[in-house]
Each structure stands twice: as structure tokens, then as C-alpha cells.
Scaffold this motif. Structure first.
Motif, PDB file in Angstrom:
ATOM      1  N   GLY A  66      -1.036  31.521  12.881  1.00 54.87           N
ATOM      2  CA  GLY A  66      -0.466  30.617  11.903  1.00 54.87           C
ATOM      3  C   GLY A  66       1.056  31.322  11.760  1.00 54.87           C
ATOM      4  N   LYS A  67       1.387  32.407  12.211  1.00 56.49           N
ATOM      5  CA  LYS A  67       2.610  32.948  11.920  1.00 56.49           C
ATOM      6  C   LYS A  67       3.783  31.977  12.509  1.00 56.49           C
ATOM      7  N   GLU A  68       4.934  32.130  12.139  1.00 56.69           N
ATOM      8  CA  GLU A  68       5.988  31.503  12.684  1.00 56.69           C
ATOM      9  C   GLU A  68       6.326  31.383  14.257  1.00 56.69           C
ATOM     10  N   MET A  69       6.247  30.365  14.914  1.00 54.01           N
ATOM     11  CA  MET A  69       6.537  30.468  16.428  1.00 54.01           C
ATOM     12  C   MET A  69       7.792  31.157  16.775  1.00 54.01           C
ATOM     13  N   PRO A  70       7.660  32.100  17.832  1.00 51.21           N
ATOM     14  CA  PRO A  70       8.916  32.718  18.254  1.00 51.21           C
ATOM     15  C   PRO A  70       9.937  31.870  18.933  1.00 51.21           C
ATOM     16  N   GLU A  71      11.169  32.445  18.798  1.00 55.61           N
ATOM     17  CA  GLU A  71      12.231  31.656  19.348  1.00 55.61           C
ATOM     18  C   GLU A  71      12.007  31.728  20.927  1.00 55.61           C
ATOM     19  N   PHE A  72      12.635  30.860  21.605  1.00 52.08           N
ATOM     20  CA  PHE A  72      12.495  31.017  23.174  1.00 52.08           C
ATOM     21  C   PHE A  72      13.467  30.390  23.811  1.00 52.08           C
ATOM     22  N   ASP A  73      14.017  31.151  25.226  1.00 50.72           N
ATOM     23  CA  ASP A  73      15.161  30.462  25.699  1.00 50.72           C
ATOM     24  C   ASP A  73      14.431  29.809  27.103  1.00 50.72           C
ATOM     25  N   LEU A  74      14.786  28.376  26.996  1.00 53.60           N
ATOM     26  CA  LEU A  74      14.434  27.508  28.132  1.00 53.60           C
ATOM     27  C   LEU A  74      15.122  27.955  29.521  1.00 53.60           C
ATOM     28  N   PRO A  75      14.160  27.744  30.523  1.00 55.80           N
ATOM     29  CA  PRO A  75      14.772  27.996  31.633  1.00 55.80           C
ATOM     30  C   PRO A  75      15.876  26.766  32.175  1.00 55.80           C
ATOM     31  N   GLN A  76      16.865  27.034  32.865  1.00 54.39           N
ATOM     32  CA  GLN A  76      17.568  25.792  33.157  1.00 54.39           C
ATOM     33  C   GLN A  76      17.186  24.602  33.702  1.00 54.39           C
ATOM     34  N   GLU A  77      15.983  24.703  34.474  1.00 55.95           N
ATOM     35  CA  GLU A  77      15.392  23.302  35.180  1.00 55.95           C
ATOM     36  C   GLU A  77      14.827  22.511  34.128  1.00 55.95           C
ATOM     37  N   ILE A  78      14.212  23.178  33.166  1.00 59.34           N
ATOM     38  CA  ILE A  78      13.803  22.419  31.908  1.00 59.34           C
ATOM     39  C   ILE A  78      14.681  21.972  31.127  1.00 59.34           C
ATOM     40  N   LYS A  79      15.901  22.625  30.990  1.00 59.54           N
ATOM     41  CA  LYS A  79      16.975  21.989  30.228  1.00 59.54           C
ATOM     42  C   LYS A  79      17.514  20.654  30.657  1.00 59.54           C
ATOM     43  N   ASN A  80      17.539  20.701  32.317  1.00 59.18           N
ATOM     44  CA  ASN A  80      18.144  19.812  33.073  1.00 59.18           C
ATOM     45  C   ASN A  80      17.414  18.622  33.078  1.00 59.18           C
ATOM     46  N   ALA A  81      16.142  18.633  32.688  1.00 58.70           N
ATOM     47  CA  ALA A  81      15.046  17.617  32.949  1.00 58.70           C
ATOM     48  C   ALA A  81      15.108  16.600  31.464  1.00 58.70           C
ATOM     49  N   PHE A  82      15.710  17.237  30.557  1.00 57.12           N
ATOM     50  CA  PHE A  82      15.647  16.522  29.299  1.00 57.12           C
ATOM     51  C   PHE A  82      17.390  15.892  28.890  1.00 57.12           C
ATOM     52  N   PRO A  83      17.586  14.984  28.043  1.00 55.48           N
ATOM     53  CA  PRO A  83      16.529  14.092  27.542  1.00 55.48           C
ATOM     54  C   PRO A  83      15.780  13.195  28.609  1.00 55.48           C
ATOM     55  N   LYS A  84      14.465  12.632  28.474  1.00 56.94           N
ATOM     56  CA  LYS A  84      13.894  12.093  29.423  1.00 56.94           C
ATOM     57  C   LYS A  84      13.320  10.698  28.762  1.00 56.94           C
ATOM     58  N   LYS A  85      14.112   9.682  29.345  1.00 56.80           N
ATOM     59  CA  LYS A  85      14.275   8.143  29.059  1.00 56.80           C
ATOM     60  C   LYS A  85      12.996   7.675  29.433  1.00 56.80           C
ATOM     61  N   GLU A  86      12.277   7.369  28.772  1.00 56.35           N
ATOM     62  CA  GLU A  86      10.741   6.560  29.251  1.00 56.35           C
ATOM     63  C   GLU A  86      10.845   5.030  29.074  1.00 56.35           C
ATOM     64  N   ARG A  87      10.305   4.262  30.243  1.00 59.39           N
ATOM     65  CA  ARG A  87      10.410   2.914  30.200  1.00 59.39           C
ATOM     66  C   ARG A  87       8.865   2.301  30.041  1.00 59.39           C
ATOM     67  N   ILE A  88       8.067   3.031  30.481  1.00 58.24           N
ATOM     68  CA  ILE A  88       6.586   2.459  30.385  1.00 58.24           C
ATOM     69  C   ILE A  88       5.667   3.355  29.773  1.00 58.24           C
ATOM     70  N   PHE A  89       5.193   3.029  28.556  1.00 60.41           N
ATOM     71  CA  PHE A  89       4.203   3.974  27.759  1.00 60.41           C
ATOM     72  C   PHE A  89       3.262   2.891  27.049  1.00 60.41           C
ATOM     73  N   ARG A  90       2.310   3.460  26.422  1.00 58.58           N
ATOM     74  CA  ARG A  90       1.298   2.678  25.945  1.00 58.58           C
ATOM     75  C   ARG A  90       1.498   3.221  24.104  1.00 58.58           C
ATOM     76  N   THR A  91       1.039   1.884  23.454  1.00 57.12           N
ATOM     77  CA  THR A  91       0.743   2.132  21.928  1.00 57.12           C
ATOM     78  C   THR A  91      -0.785   1.900  21.859  1.00 57.12           C
ATOM     79  N   ALA A  92      -1.429   2.755  20.844  1.00 59.09           N
ATOM     80  CA  ALA A  92      -2.750   2.655  20.678  1.00 59.09           C
ATOM     81  C   ALA A  92      -3.159   3.174  19.528  1.00 59.09           C
TER      82      ALA A  92
END
Length: 144
Positions: free
Chosen positions: A98-124
Motif C-alpha cells: 500500500g505504499k506509494e508507487m515508485p517512479e519509473f522510466d518507460l522504455p522508448q518502444e512503450i513511449k512510441n506506442a502511445f497514445p493509442k487510438k481505439e476504434r473498436i471496443f465494448r461497453t458492458a
């Protein structure tokens, strides 16, 4: 959100299965990075939950770069409409103690994958009961 002592009912935005696999891979990667600094475990399901009604007429859906909020990590989700935006979160990790989440650096390949536009999803509607979850009244949404 309708909750009793044993169950809770919420509205959910459920990404397409390909997006769920993508998010699960990012989740594993980030948790392995975070586990070097703190005890962190995954959260499931990878749905954006809300106690608000999710109206139809969506014009866009975007999943953003992973962020932290006190002891949890999440993907921010924006559901766009013509006149407003609904901001939700897909929580994917939590610290064990329950302690504070540590800060983290994202690898460049993750940074490049966002923002991710979604066209198909479900509501439920989703029910969490006795450490399990199930969905009902799901509807596919396709943004053109």
C-alpha cells in the motif's frame, strides 16, 4: 456503482482483444521494471471501470501513456463526445504494501506506442463477486 458486502456492479469500457493483449504485454514489462524498486502485483481485468452511465454517441477513444496514482499504476482512457470528454482509468498494477508507487522510466518502444487510438471496443455492466468478475449487457462500439 452498486455495492454490497460481497459484490459490486459497475459500468465498463472493454478494449478489443488485440488491445487487451497489447496492454497485458505493457503491464508485464512495467511490473518487471517496478519490481526492482518495490513489491508490485498485477490488477485484472484490464477494463476501464466507472460508476457513471456510459452514454452512446462516442466520437473517439484514446488510451494514454501509463501513469501512477499513489499506490496504483494505470492507463488513462479518454472517451470523446462532440461536446465533452469522459476520463477513465485502466488500473493494471498495485503495490503490495500500500505504499506509494515508485517512479519509473518507460522504455522508448512503450513511449512510441502511445497514445493509442481505439476504434473498436465494448461497453458492458460488470459484476465483481467473490473475487471473480463477469460482464453482461455488453455492446460493441465501432467509431468511424
Amino acid at each position: 456503482m452498486k455495492c454490497s458486502t460481497l459484490s459490486c456492479t459497475m459500468n465498463a469500457i472493454i478494449p478489443h482483444k488485440d488491445t487487451l493483449f497489447f496492454l497485458a504485454g505493457i503491464q508485464r514489462n512495467i511490473i518487471s521494471i517496478l519490481n526492482r524498486k518495490a513489491n508490485v502485483f498485477p490488477l485484472y481485468p484490464l477494463f476501464a471501470m466507472t460508476d457513471q452511465d456510459i452514454p452512446g454517441g462516442m466520437t473517439g477513444c484514446t488510451i494514454g501513456l501509463p501513469e501512477t496514482e499513489w499506490n496504483k499504476a494505470y492507463f488513462p482512457v479518454e472517451i470523446e463526445y462532440d461536446d465533452h470528454c469522459l476520463k477513465l482509468s485502466i488500473f493494471f498494477a498495485r503495490t503490495v504494501d500500500g505504499k506509494e508507487m515508485p517512479e519509473f522510466d518507460l522504455p522508448q518502444e512503450i513511449k512510441n506506442a502511445f497514445p493509442k487510438k481505439e476504434r473498436i471496443f465494448r461497453t458492458a455492466n460488470a459484476i465483481f463477486e467473490n473475487n471473480t468478475w463477469q460482464i453482461y449487457d455488453d455492446r460493441w462500439i465501432k467509431i468511424i
